[in-house]
Design a protein around this motif. Structure first.
Motif, PDB file in Angstrom:
ATOM      1  N   SER A 144       0.822  -1.212   0.000  1.00 55.78           N
ATOM      2  CA  SER A 144       0.000   0.000   0.000  1.00 55.78           C
ATOM      3  C   SER A 144       0.853   1.258   0.000  1.00 55.78           C
ATOM      4  N   VAL A 145       1.900   1.280   0.838  1.00 58.09           N
ATOM      5  CA  VAL A 145       2.767   2.460   0.890  1.00 58.09           C
ATOM      6  C   VAL A 145       3.475   2.660  -0.442  1.00 58.09           C
TER       7      VAL A 145
ATOM      8  N   ALA B 278       2.412   1.737  -3.398  1.00 59.96           N
ATOM      9  CA  ALA B 278       1.427   2.205  -4.382  1.00 59.96           C
ATOM     10  C   ALA B 278       1.140   3.693  -4.217  1.00 59.96           C
ATOM     11  N   LEU B 279       1.018   4.163  -2.980  1.00 63.74           N
ATOM     12  CA  LEU B 279       0.772   5.587  -2.747  1.00 63.74           C
ATOM     13  C   LEU B 279       1.957   6.437  -3.194  1.00 63.74           C
ATOM     14  N   LEU B 280       3.174   5.984  -2.901  1.00 62.31           N
ATOM     15  CA  LEU B 280       4.356   6.749  -3.295  1.00 62.31           C
ATOM     16  C   LEU B 280       4.504   6.800  -4.820  1.00 62.31           C
TER      17      LEU B 280
ATOM     18  N   THR C 167       2.072   6.579  -7.062  1.00 64.15           N
ATOM     19  CA  THR C 167       1.015   7.448  -7.589  1.00 64.15           C
ATOM     20  C   THR C 167       1.354   8.920  -7.386  1.00 64.15           C
ATOM     21  N   LEU C 168       1.807   9.266  -6.177  1.00 63.58           N
ATOM     22  CA  LEU C 168       2.186  10.650  -5.917  1.00 63.58           C
ATOM     23  C   LEU C 168       3.377  11.059  -6.765  1.00 63.58           C
TER      24      LEU C 168
ATOM     25  N   THR D 217       2.298  11.764 -10.369  1.00 64.32           N
ATOM     26  CA  THR D 217       1.531  13.013 -10.415  1.00 64.32           C
ATOM     27  C   THR D 217       2.447  14.231 -10.371  1.00 64.32           C
TER      28      THR D 217
ATOM     29  N   LEU E 242       3.949  13.535   2.682  1.00 61.62           N
ATOM     30  CA  LEU E 242       4.941  12.708   1.988  1.00 61.62           C
ATOM     31  C   LEU E 242       5.957  12.135   2.969  1.00 61.62           C
TER      32      LEU E 242
ATOM     33  N   LEU F 138       4.485   9.317   4.877  1.00 58.25           N
ATOM     34  CA  LEU F 138       4.473   8.077   4.094  1.00 58.25           C
ATOM     35  C   LEU F 138       5.821   7.363   4.173  1.00 58.25           C
TER      36      LEU F 138
END
Length: 506
Positions: A33-34, A36-38, A40-41, A44, A300, A303
């Motif tokens: 999960s971590v 995937a979030l990193l 995606t950010l 972006t 950030l 995370l």
């Protein structure tokens, strides 16, 4: 409340959260999960920060972003491959992979083969795509170093036997990277070496001397070239050359100040309009602070803090010493790069060119970091509780979605098994066959008469019969060494946590 009605259970979120943390697959889900979030950010912010520069270079605002997406897809595939790799295969091929990367970083120094950019000859360029072999060297060195130290620690090797293969190999790799020269990769490899020495539990004097050697090498490299020494001087005195060597760091602080608490909005920053060089790469944290503000920058960092917690959690819960050492080293490698990158963006450290993992635009760095995260997630699947749950058939949607094979349980080496028996304090063999007097008196309630004097039928009736266990197996009480047949030493404790002596985690 109605009399006699059952009381409603209290809502206690901390207990539910603690129960969730205790689940077998929590570490695996956390690291995925971590990551995937990193990712995606990162994609972006690369799209937001690189549009202007990409349009100036190629006439299209999508070029850098498209290249980053391609490398991210390659890195996700590498992460999936790392999730499926058997631990034995990793350890068996560790030295061969490291030797291959040494050949690659040697070839990149040859003019005509290696490509030079920003004063460093450290890239291979194929069909317009660049690849940095020193990133592969860092991964291979971390895997091989973890295998070497874990194996020799179990064999109780001497300090010289543990350091002689490791330190010369690290010196060779560092010398080749310094010859490029690349200060950022030199510091990253130094972080991996120091993490290996620290978490392997080697003496403090070895760690301190290695730390001094890495700092000295970085200092020599920092002043060996004109532009790097200018960066150090501008860090020591920011106002000395505000429009020259100190311009980039100065503009990064302006961008952070413009963002305030909540930022100017995604895509609304002005520093990327050629005011801040390399806004999409080394200084992307300044763009995050400008567009997302203090809240986005702090989120950030939170995370990455969760990533550090998850990595150390996996290291603590792993039974395999190799996976413990590899996971802890990889965690410190990523967090060390985050600390250095954020440190020089906000002005606490001199500019070194180390990228922000999974956030900065950098193809090889993103792919290799995702591969290492895949190895960490693989280690999370090999936690003893996770192995037991998956092999018992408990459903896990993430494992089913990724079509991952069942993890193999950790089997200790013969040396570790011998040490386990010594620690458990197993009784001597003579004590295993002794029968307690109380049990004798229970089976023969007439102590005055000897057993030989009884009739034959009585002796036959008194003889205990062996009962068959479940599915034809014998029960535990029927064997004098029943504890050994159930996977534990006779007379020893039912469960013993496997720990590596001298290791440090957290």
């Amino acid at each position: 409340m109605t009399v006699g009605a059952p009381a409603r259970p209290k809502f206690e979120p901390h207990k539910k959260f603690g129960a969730w943390l205790g689940r077998p697959m929590t570490s695996f889900h956390l690291i995925i999960s971590v990551a995937a979030l990193l990712v995606t950010l990162g994609l972006t912010m690369v799209l937001s920060a690189s549009g202007v520069h990409s349009y100036d270079e190629d006439g299209s605002p999508w070029t850098i972003f498209a290249r980053q997406v391609m490398w991210t897809c390659l890195g996700l595939f590498a992460c999936w491959v790392a999730l499926r790799l058997p631990v034995r295969f990793l350890r068996r091929t560790a030295f061969s992979a490291f030797a291959l990367t040494i050949v690659l970083i040697t070839l990149v120094l040859i003019p005509g083969i290696g490509h030079e950019a920003n004063g460093s000859r450290g890239w291979f360029v194929f069909a317009g795509l660049s690849m940095q072999p020193s990133e592969l060297t860092k991964i291979a060195f971390a895997i091989w170093g973890s295998h070497l130290l874990a194996t020799r620690r179990m064999e109780r090797a001497s300090l010289k036997e543990m350091l002689i293969p490791l330190l010369p190999a690290a010196v060779i790799a560092l010398a080749l990277i310094v010859a490029q020269p690349d200060l950022g990769q030199t510091v990253s490899l130094g972080i991996i070496l120091l993490a290996l020495l620290w978490f392997a539990g080697l003496p403090l004097k070895v760690f301190v001397s290695s730390l001094g050697a890495v700092v000295a090498a970085a200092a020599v490299l920092a002043v060996s070239a004109g532009y790097r020494s200018d960066r150090v001087r501008s860090w020591l005195d920011p106002s000395a050359d505000a429009q020259g060597s100190g311009y980039q760091a100065r503009q990064a602080k302006f961008a952070l100040a413009n963002g305030g608490v909540f930022g100017d909005g995604l895509g609304q920053g002005t520093a990327k309009w050629n005011y801040l060089p390399n806004a999409h790469n080394d200084f992307i944290f300044a763009i995050i602070g400008e567009e997302l503000g203090f809240v986005g920058a702090f989120g950030l960092l939170a995370l990455f803090g969760l990533f550090a917690y998850t990595g150390m959690r996996i290291a603590r819960r792993s039974a395999d010493p190799f996976l413990r050492l590899l996971t802890a080293t990889a965690t410190m490698w990523v967090i060390g790069q985050v600390f250095i990158n954020v440190g020089y963006v906000i002005g606490l450290l001199p500019v070194t060119g180390i990228q922000l993992p999974l956030i900065s635009a950098g193809g090889t760095s993103t792919a290799t970091t995702l591969f290492m995260i895949g190895l960490m997630a693989n280690a999370a699947r090999h936690e003893p509780e996770a192995v037991a749950a998956l092999r018992a058939g408990r459903d896990d949607k993430m494992n089913r979605l990724l079509r991952l094979p069942l993890p193999e349980p950790y089997v200790p080496t013969r040396v570790e098994a011998l040490r386990d028996r010594l620690r458990s304090g197993s009784p001597e063999p003579a004590k295993k066959t002794t029968r307690k007097p109380a049990r004798k008196s229970t089976r023969n309630p007439e102590p005055a008469r000897s057993r030989a004097a009884l009739p034959a039928k009585t002796r036959t009736a008194k003889r205990p019969t062996r009962r068959a266990g479940h599915h034809g197996g014998a029960s535990r009480q029927d064997y004098p060494d029943g504890a050994q047949r159930y996977g534990q030493p006779a007379g020893g404790p039912a469960r013993r946590p496997r720990t590596l002596e001298g290791q440090r985690y957290g």
